[in-house]
Design a protein around this motif. Structure first.
Motif, short mmCIF file in Angstrom:
data_model
loop_
_atom_site.label_atom_id
_atom_site.label_comp_id
_atom_site.label_asym_id
_atom_site.label_seq_id
_atom_site.Cartn_x
_atom_site.Cartn_y
_atom_site.Cartn_z
N ILE A 240 4.80 -11.18 14.28
CA ILE A 240 4.93 -9.89 14.98
C ILE A 240 5.50 -10.06 16.57
CG2 ILE A 240 3.17 -8.85 13.48
CD1 ILE A 240 1.19 -9.16 15.74
N HIS A 241 5.92 -11.21 16.94
CA HIS A 241 6.27 -11.50 18.31
C HIS A 241 7.72 -11.25 18.67
CE1 HIS A 241 2.18 -12.43 18.69
NE2 HIS A 241 2.02 -13.24 18.07
N THR A 242 8.63 -11.10 17.60
CA THR A 242 9.75 -11.02 18.07
C THR A 242 10.35 -9.67 17.45
OG1 THR A 242 10.79 -11.94 16.24
CG2 THR A 242 10.32 -13.40 18.05
N ASP A 243 11.68 -9.31 17.42
CA ASP A 243 12.29 -8.14 17.10
C ASP A 243 12.77 -7.96 15.67
OD1 ASP A 243 14.31 -9.36 17.61
OD2 ASP A 243 15.36 -7.94 18.93
N TRP A 244 12.47 -8.96 14.79
CA TRP A 244 13.02 -9.24 13.60
C TRP A 244 13.08 -7.79 12.49
CZ3 TRP A 244 10.72 -9.26 8.78
CH2 TRP A 244 9.34 -9.19 8.82
N ARG A 245 11.87 -6.93 12.78
CA ARG A 245 11.80 -5.73 12.11
C ARG A 245 12.61 -4.75 12.59
NH1 ARG A 245 6.76 -7.63 12.07
NH2 ARG A 245 5.59 -8.03 10.00
N GLU A 246 12.85 -4.55 13.88
CA GLU A 246 13.86 -3.58 14.38
C GLU A 246 15.30 -3.99 13.99
OE1 GLU A 246 11.50 -5.24 15.94
OE2 GLU A 246 10.19 -3.29 16.03
N ARG A 247 15.57 -5.31 14.03
CA ARG A 247 16.94 -5.71 13.62
C ARG A 247 17.24 -5.27 12.00
NH1 ARG A 247 16.81 -11.73 15.80
NH2 ARG A 247 18.79 -11.81 14.73
N THR B 96 17.32 -1.29 11.84
CA THR B 96 18.62 -1.05 12.40
C THR B 96 19.64 -1.23 11.55
OG1 THR B 96 17.46 -1.16 14.49
CG2 THR B 96 20.08 -0.87 14.35
N GLY B 97 19.76 -2.49 11.05
CA GLY B 97 20.82 -3.13 10.41
C GLY B 97 21.05 -2.51 8.99
N ALA B 98 19.77 -1.84 8.42
CA ALA B 98 19.93 -1.41 7.14
C ALA B 98 20.08 0.32 7.23
CB ALA B 98 18.64 -1.62 6.30
N GLU B 99 20.44 0.84 8.44
CA GLU B 99 20.70 2.15 8.40
C GLU B 99 21.67 2.90 7.60
OE1 GLU B 99 21.38 3.32 12.62
OE2 GLU B 99 19.24 3.15 12.86
N GLY B 100 21.40 3.87 6.79
CA GLY B 100 22.14 4.31 5.94
C GLY B 100 22.02 4.07 4.41
N LEU B 101 21.20 2.77 4.32
CA LEU B 101 20.64 2.38 2.78
C LEU B 101 19.58 3.23 2.66
CD1 LEU B 101 21.17 -1.28 3.37
CD2 LEU B 101 22.59 0.29 2.03
N ASP B 102 19.34 3.43 1.23
CA ASP B 102 18.19 4.29 0.79
C ASP B 102 16.61 3.22 0.70
OD1 ASP B 102 16.64 6.05 -0.24
OD2 ASP B 102 17.57 6.41 -2.04
N ILE B 103 16.38 3.07 1.69
CA ILE B 103 15.21 2.08 1.87
C ILE B 103 14.16 2.67 2.75
CG2 ILE B 103 14.50 -0.19 2.86
CD1 ILE B 103 17.00 -1.23 2.33
N SER B 104 12.88 2.57 2.09
CA SER B 104 11.85 2.93 2.89
C SER B 104 10.95 1.74 3.55
CB SER B 104 10.95 3.80 2.03
OG SER B 104 9.52 4.02 2.80
#
Lengths: 149, 149, 149, 149, 149, 149, 149, 149
Positions: D11-18, D21-29
């Motif tokens: 939880i100390h880096t921005d990997w989730r955000e990346r 963000t990278g998956a925008e447009g995909l049908d993912i929850s």
């Protein structure tokens, strides 16, 4: 009820399109593996890095494809498995076994000359069809009770 | 712990005997399908009555065999699936899928030239061996921690 | 009732021996991973063939070991997971999660200074012990109702 | 199909955000644990009352967090587990084991130098990635069949 | 067939002994929680270390006892739950719910005046008895088909 | 392997004895419901107290019998269900559905004239026999691979 | 994610209203048993016909209520069980056991003086609260990561 | 909550229409088998090809119908099974057993004179009704807590 139907197996003919088109108007959500043969073979190394060995090249790809296929099979109500005229198609048979063990309704689609070689799989199925059009009729009957005229 | 190991697949070579003999002294209970090809094909009609149609002849036999194979697979800790040099062997692939969906430890045994065609099944396995002797070594290691010298 | 107890985790001290010896006379069947570090690391390539890449060398070994560890964990009533003073020990934590998801009774054994880092695992456990002798007392109490004097 | 993806671990880096963000447009929850470290540590005592002992302070918090993490993992199709450069991260490994036992598709994300220590977890995964961008590519391929150009 | 029967609930009267004695000669393996009230209350702190707080003192003990009770209930074919004349006996009701959710055959034993308060639990049971002797007769009938004369 | 076989259904002819006698020498553990019709009808009130209403008289008995039948069916590998010449035999059909949903290998035994009325149940079965002797032959084949001469 | 939360137990105070009101704005779907005590007691005979015996009067009602309660519990992510100041409340404890066996996240709500009598149930819970407001804070934290200020 | 209710059994009277009409305004999704008797009997051969043998004619049809009935039963919260005045109705009893083994809430609808023959099925049910209107009242109560006036 939306029926979830997974279309597994042979990827060299247009049988999926014929089923999807034939089933227009029915409340069905179709899913399928990636049917682009080259992408399906190379996805692992294309994304996760090249391998010297063909064995691990294949492993990486097959594992990635399994993310998709297992998710879809587990969500499906009905799994249709198509065996075509050529190739070993062991992954189609594997999917059939996987679906059977999960208790999915299994529909098998193959030319009659494969009947003896596929007898164990046919015996696990609730319908054995020879044409995609029969599969459409099965799905229409299951959802609406209508028979072909 | 007695390890329950089911030996699925090809029935035309002596691979099962080589594994069972090689594993003597290990606490393993082996099981297998009926490997008498003729009996396996005809068991249904021999017991439950003849059929005019080859399709239903096969269905009756395949269903009887399924009583045995599903019971054994469900009881197994490890399922070894052998793919040989010839035949379609779709029922071997079906058993592999069935075992995988049940979460069994899957070991696949096949010559290396089948690697690409079997890549989805290999990817579901915990070991891919080329010889029955390797399967024996896997089982010995699993039970005793001993490696081949 | 024979209680099946799997002893997972750290392999560099004698904690397993202390538990097994301490539990003599109790109706317990103990199991454990292969604790010979070298064999455990190299089993895959020793049996199934060498690999150029360390990654696949490790994969082959880890997969073989999984045949044993998953079989034992699935058969266990109680899974004891030991975290020692050193190393990452991620496989111990993995086993703990695996056992928790299967609903196994989880007992965790670790020095108190690891408490904060292990809080999620401790919270999934039915007992958190600091010494192997406490684990023996837990097992004795569970089977006989006797407390230490 | 909306793919449910749970992002577990570091939880100390921005990997989730990346990834998100990278998956925008995909049908993912996407879902994730509470990533506010202080809130995650103190939630138990903040809501349910203070504890003198650090052990029970931690227990209360870890149990509250488990309401969220187990619910999300059980709903997920894919569980991505990230191991970072530092800390023990035993809860990440615990989540991986939990997900594996539930049959979830597991994707592991870690720098290559952790490969040996994570070999058991990698062996349970369907993909092992080194960068968040690779995880995005995996998810895109799984949903659309598209490979990176 | 050995029938596995777990005897849950009230620990202040001799109802377990009356059932075990009455069932002599039947092929039954009986199990039960630790019925030494003091040991059952204090086992956690006696083994794993004292607690200042009564709440955590109780938690440690209840968790240890759960190792035993859940293992036995999961192995049982029949779970008999006894509600006595006094005390809250919420853990008896908890065991009944636990057994019901696992699909165990549930037999409830209580004086008739508790009928209304226990109606939900009685409705989940396959037999509601008032005396231990009736439970013995139920078990004898289940195993042998013999009715009391 | 000892095969566990449950013999469900009609209790007015000697079909169970014919199967058990015919299967002598095979490694089979047979089980069955209580076949004493009067005891089966009255067990509930004989043990747990009389009822004014026939409906609850029946309920008490049916529930007691369910302790036995569900335990046996859940333990069985193979469930044989016999439909005789007379009576409604709805509980036989109920057992067949129960066994099918649990994934048990189902064998149905009935005279051919009931074929149409039993078509849904036959379709869930792996074998449909007309005589107890055929069931014996099925069981012998499943265990030994031997066909009748 | 909509969180499904079932509110089980005591029906004589306004604790459910306080939770539902407090949780306004959170993405939660609450469910509960029928809390009209008279309707809940008499529903069986009111719909399905009167009974002379109080025992069967209660049985009919309890069974009808089980249609609702089991459906809701099986759909829930979180089960909150409230124990109040009076009555036996065995059905609350039964629901807690039922939810625990299904692996639901369990939250228990009771005044501290019931702690010892509820220790087994508390030990199966992921949170033990004293007030409905704490339950709201737990749910808010689980969904949003926000702590009370 | 939308309640999923499957209406199984007798197809010769208007009981399904009476339930669906009576339940208007309730949040229920009703499903049912194909109730066109001729279509239901002949669907297999109409779609998948004619059979000389009545037995296999029936098998093909029953298997197709099972795609629908098992999918609906597995999705249902409540399964209502109706036994009418005539016919064997073994498939209704089979559905009841299937639903019971899956843990579905079972409601049985039959005239009182069938009570003794249906006692095992009634004992597995949470409600036994005599009229469709009672079933509507059960469903209304389950969803809203309202009793008939």
């Amino acid at each position: 009820m939306t029926l979830d139907v997974y279309l597994s197996g042979e990827i060299h003919t247009d049988w999926r399109e014929r089923i999807v088109t034939g089933a227009e108007g029915l409340d069905i959500s179709f899913s399928a593996p990636v049917t682009d043969h080259a992408a399906s073979d190379d996805c692992g190394v294309a994304i996760l890095g090249a391998e010297d060995s063909k064995f691990w090249h294949d492993r990486k790809g097959a594992s990635l494809n399994a993310i998709r296929t297992r998710t879809y099979i587990e969500r499906a109500d009905v799994v249709v498995v198509r065996f075509g005229e050529q190739y070993k198609q062991w992954n189609a048979a594997f999917d059939a076994g996987y679906a059977a063990a999960l208790g999915k309704a299994l529909v098998v689609l193959h030319p009659p000359e494969h009947g003896h070689a596929l007898k164990e799989i046919d015996a696990a199925a609730l319908a054995v069809a020879e044409t995609p059009e029969q599969v459409v009729q099965v799905l229409r009957y299951v959802l609406t009770g209508e028979l072909p005229r």
